[in-house]
Design an enzyme around this catalytic site. Structure first.
Site, mmCIF file in Angstrom:
data_model
loop_
_atom_site.group_PDB
_atom_site.id
_atom_site.type_symbol
_atom_site.label_atom_id
_atom_site.label_comp_id
_atom_site.label_asym_id
_atom_site.label_seq_id
_atom_site.Cartn_x
_atom_site.Cartn_y
_atom_site.Cartn_z
ATOM 1 C CD1 TRP A 92 -3.394 0.395 0.805
ATOM 2 C CD2 TRP A 92 -2.797 -1.746 0.826
ATOM 3 N NE1 TRP A 92 -4.516 -0.364 0.573
ATOM 4 C CE2 TRP A 92 -4.179 -1.674 0.575
ATOM 5 C CE3 TRP A 92 -2.196 -3.005 0.862
ATOM 6 C CZ2 TRP A 92 -4.973 -2.802 0.378
ATOM 7 C CZ3 TRP A 92 -2.974 -4.125 0.675
ATOM 8 C CH2 TRP A 92 -4.347 -4.017 0.435
ATOM 9 C CD1 TRP A 115 -1.653 5.376 3.606
ATOM 10 C CD2 TRP A 115 -1.579 7.495 4.337
ATOM 11 N NE1 TRP A 115 -2.695 5.566 4.495
ATOM 12 C CE2 TRP A 115 -2.671 6.855 4.958
ATOM 13 C CE3 TRP A 115 -1.333 8.829 4.645
ATOM 14 C CZ2 TRP A 115 -3.502 7.509 5.883
ATOM 15 C CZ3 TRP A 115 -2.159 9.480 5.555
ATOM 16 C CH2 TRP A 115 -3.229 8.827 6.168
ATOM 17 C CG ASP A 116 -0.327 1.231 4.521
ATOM 18 O OD1 ASP A 116 -1.063 1.864 3.741
ATOM 19 O OD2 ASP A 116 -0.757 0.599 5.506
ATOM 20 N N GLY A 137 -6.661 7.871 2.384
ATOM 21 C CA GLY A 137 -6.047 7.024 3.411
ATOM 22 C C GLY A 137 -6.922 6.920 4.648
ATOM 23 C CG ASP A 172 -9.754 3.655 3.459
ATOM 24 O OD1 ASP A 172 -8.816 4.475 3.424
ATOM 25 O OD2 ASP A 172 -9.625 2.480 3.084
ATOM 26 N NE ARG A 177 -12.085 -2.660 6.736
ATOM 27 C CZ ARG A 177 -11.257 -1.706 6.311
ATOM 28 N NH1 ARG A 177 -11.722 -0.554 5.943
ATOM 29 N NH2 ARG A 177 -9.965 -1.935 6.249
ATOM 30 C CD1 TRP A 190 -9.806 5.056 8.285
ATOM 31 C CD2 TRP A 190 -8.599 6.644 9.291
ATOM 32 N NE1 TRP A 190 -8.483 4.777 8.068
ATOM 33 C CE2 TRP A 190 -7.723 5.735 8.667
ATOM 34 C CE3 TRP A 190 -8.055 7.735 9.988
ATOM 35 C CZ2 TRP A 190 -6.339 5.855 8.712
ATOM 36 C CZ3 TRP A 190 -6.675 7.867 10.037
ATOM 37 C CH2 TRP A 190 -5.833 6.937 9.406
ATOM 38 C CD GLU A 212 -6.049 -1.656 10.177
ATOM 39 O OE1 GLU A 212 -6.491 -2.758 10.600
ATOM 40 O OE2 GLU A 212 -6.296 -1.232 9.032
HETATM 41 C C1 GLC Z 1 -7.036 0.884 5.253
HETATM 42 C C2 GLC Z 1 -6.655 2.301 5.713
HETATM 43 C C3 GLC Z 1 -5.639 2.921 4.756
HETATM 44 C C4 GLC Z 1 -4.452 1.981 4.584
HETATM 45 C C5 GLC Z 1 -4.892 0.569 4.198
HETATM 46 C C6 GLC Z 1 -3.756 -0.435 4.265
HETATM 47 O O1 GLC Z 1 -7.713 0.901 4.039
HETATM 48 O O2 GLC Z 1 -7.795 3.114 5.811
HETATM 49 O O3 GLC Z 1 -5.180 4.155 5.238
HETATM 50 O O4 GLC Z 1 -3.575 2.495 3.642
HETATM 51 O O5 GLC Z 1 -5.875 0.112 5.096
HETATM 52 O O6 GLC Z 1 -3.191 -0.447 5.535
#
Ligand code: GLC
Length: 432
Positions: free
Chosen positions: A40, A42-43, A175, A177, A205, A357, A400
């Protein structure tokens, strides 16, 4: 909740490394075993930041493998798929069909969306804290043109509002979501009508919008990922303060890295000024930066962690910094949470302490706010954010996200960015 208060710094660091090693594929780090089996966007930037002080080469490899998925139009995709169990995650490569698109890379499947452009700041972090100077220099020279292309893409294809900011075209691009900020803009999106099947745990979720998430992705794909479609027809377009605050900080980073790559920093400084002016003109209202819905019109009434993104700008005017920090430290956010920083304003109707989130505290946004506090020389806030983040992972592990009231863990275990940023916090490397 699990209590691991006795875990000392050295043991915590060893545990963080064990998570990162277990999630390492040989060229990249997956966010978590099982749940997120691919790379992923930004991860990986957070992982690179966490590795930066310890292993220049591996931090660089993390960014290079992500950028192997970059499209020729400059877009850096939000997921780079690994061939192993490619369809284990939904939506997988057969949904995105990136290989059918002329701009997508040949050798690797990717999604068609992007994520916050933290890459240049991550590269600057690697450069600043390099343990191996030659490797860092080579890395900057190699990545610089790719990051310039990424920024050009944002400044052109994504300036859907015409005011100098980049718009996200899907909540996944933020990010964050499931943030309540997307609730109103999503109302305008017709659901896909096909059942949503996500091969992952649904714990935490909200689920309410998943059908619309898929619908948005499919519409964009079916347009051929066309810029003109995004501009004229796509039903979701939002100027998010966190995405743009991160972009601005990355422009500042590119200005510092440009001379290393033998390039002129001037255009990056111009971009910084343009984005700051646009943030202040388009998103500032009632003492905060708010997301602007380009389709429905207007600014989001919901205050979330995203409202503080532009604090990453070290040249943000002092009165704006003071107002933002006032809200951040108030009972609306940090002041009433034993384990800050909640991802949504506590008094908001949408606040939910355990939904992704919509309330929980996250290590990555805590890290970003700590960085923001550091660039504004707010030593007390830097200390509080660092200590409270370490307290979370010490007590609940590398989860997480976390309940902001009792600190208990939510979502995946052994989550890569929680482990990686712990390494950075343990080293206390944040500088103004
Ligand atoms: C979820 C998070 C997102 C992240 C992804 C993988 O979708 O909301 O920010 O990049 O997981 O960890």
């Amino acid at each position: 909740m699990e209590s691991r208060a006795a875990v000392d710094d050295a043991a915590l660091g060893r545990e963080a490394w064990a998570v990162l090693d277990a999630n390492w594929t040989g060229s990249a780090t997956v966010p978590a075993p099982g749940l997120y089996p691919h790379q992923w966007n930004w991860d990986s930037t957070f992982v690179a930041i966490g590795l930066a002080r310890w292993d220049t080469r591996r931090a660089g490899t993390e960014l290079l493998s992500l950028l192997a998925g970059q499209w020729s139009n400059g877009m850096v995709p939000h997921i780079v798929f690994r061939p192993v169990r490619a369809e284990a995650y939904f939506p997988g490569p057969s949904v995105w069909r990136s290989r059918d698109h002329r701009s997508a890379p040949n050798g690797v499947g990717t999604s068609g969306l992007t994520q916050p452009p933290l890459h240049a700041l991550a590269l600057w972090w690697i450069w600043r804290y390099a343990t191996d100077r030659d490797t860092a220099t080579a890395l900057v020279r190699r990545l610089y043109p790719m990051l310039v292309a990424q920024h050009d893409y944002l400044a052109t294809v994504r300036d859907l509002g015409g005011g100098g900011l980049a718009a996200i075209v899907h909540p996944w691009e933020s990010g964050m979501d499931d943030s309540p900020v997307w609730d109103a803009p999503l109302e305008a999106v017709p659901p896909a009508g096909t059942p949503y099947r996500r091969a992952e745990s649904s714990e935490g979720r909200p689920g309410g919008h998943q059908d619309r998430y898929v619908a948005l992705a499919l519409r964009y794909r079916d347009s051929g990922y066309e810029a003109a479609y995004l501009r004229d027809e796509h039903p979701f377009a939002v100027e998010d303060p966190m995405f743009n605050g991160i972009w601005l900080a990355s422009c500042q980073a590119l200005a510092e890295l440009a001379p290393v790559a033998g390039a002129d920093p001037g255009p990056h400084r111009v971009a910084v000024e343009r984005i700051r002016a646009a943030l202040l003109e388009r998103l500032w209202a009632d003492g905060l930066f708010r997301a602007r819905d380009l389709r429905g019109g207007g600014l989001s009434p919901v205050c979330t962690i995203g409202c503080f993104g532009p604090l990453l700008d070290r040249e943000l005017p002092a009165d704006h910094v003071a107002e933002l920090v006032g809200v951040l430290e108030s009972p609306r956010f940090m002041g009433a949470a034993g384990y800050p920083v909640p991802s949504c304003e506590i008094r908001a109707q949408e606040f939910d302490r355990s939904c992704y989130w919509r309330g929980p505290s996250w290590v990555n946004t805590n890290w970003l706010l700590r960085r923001a506090a550091a660039v504004h020389d707010l030593a007390g806030l830097v200390r509080v954010l660092g200590a409270s983040t370490l307290r979370l992972v010490r007590q609940a592990g590398f989860r997480e996200c976390f309940d902001p009231f009792d600190g208990s863990g939510r979502g995946s275990r052994d989550f890569s960015w929680s482990a990686a940023l712990t390494l950075d916090l343990l080293a206390d490397t944040v500088e103004g």
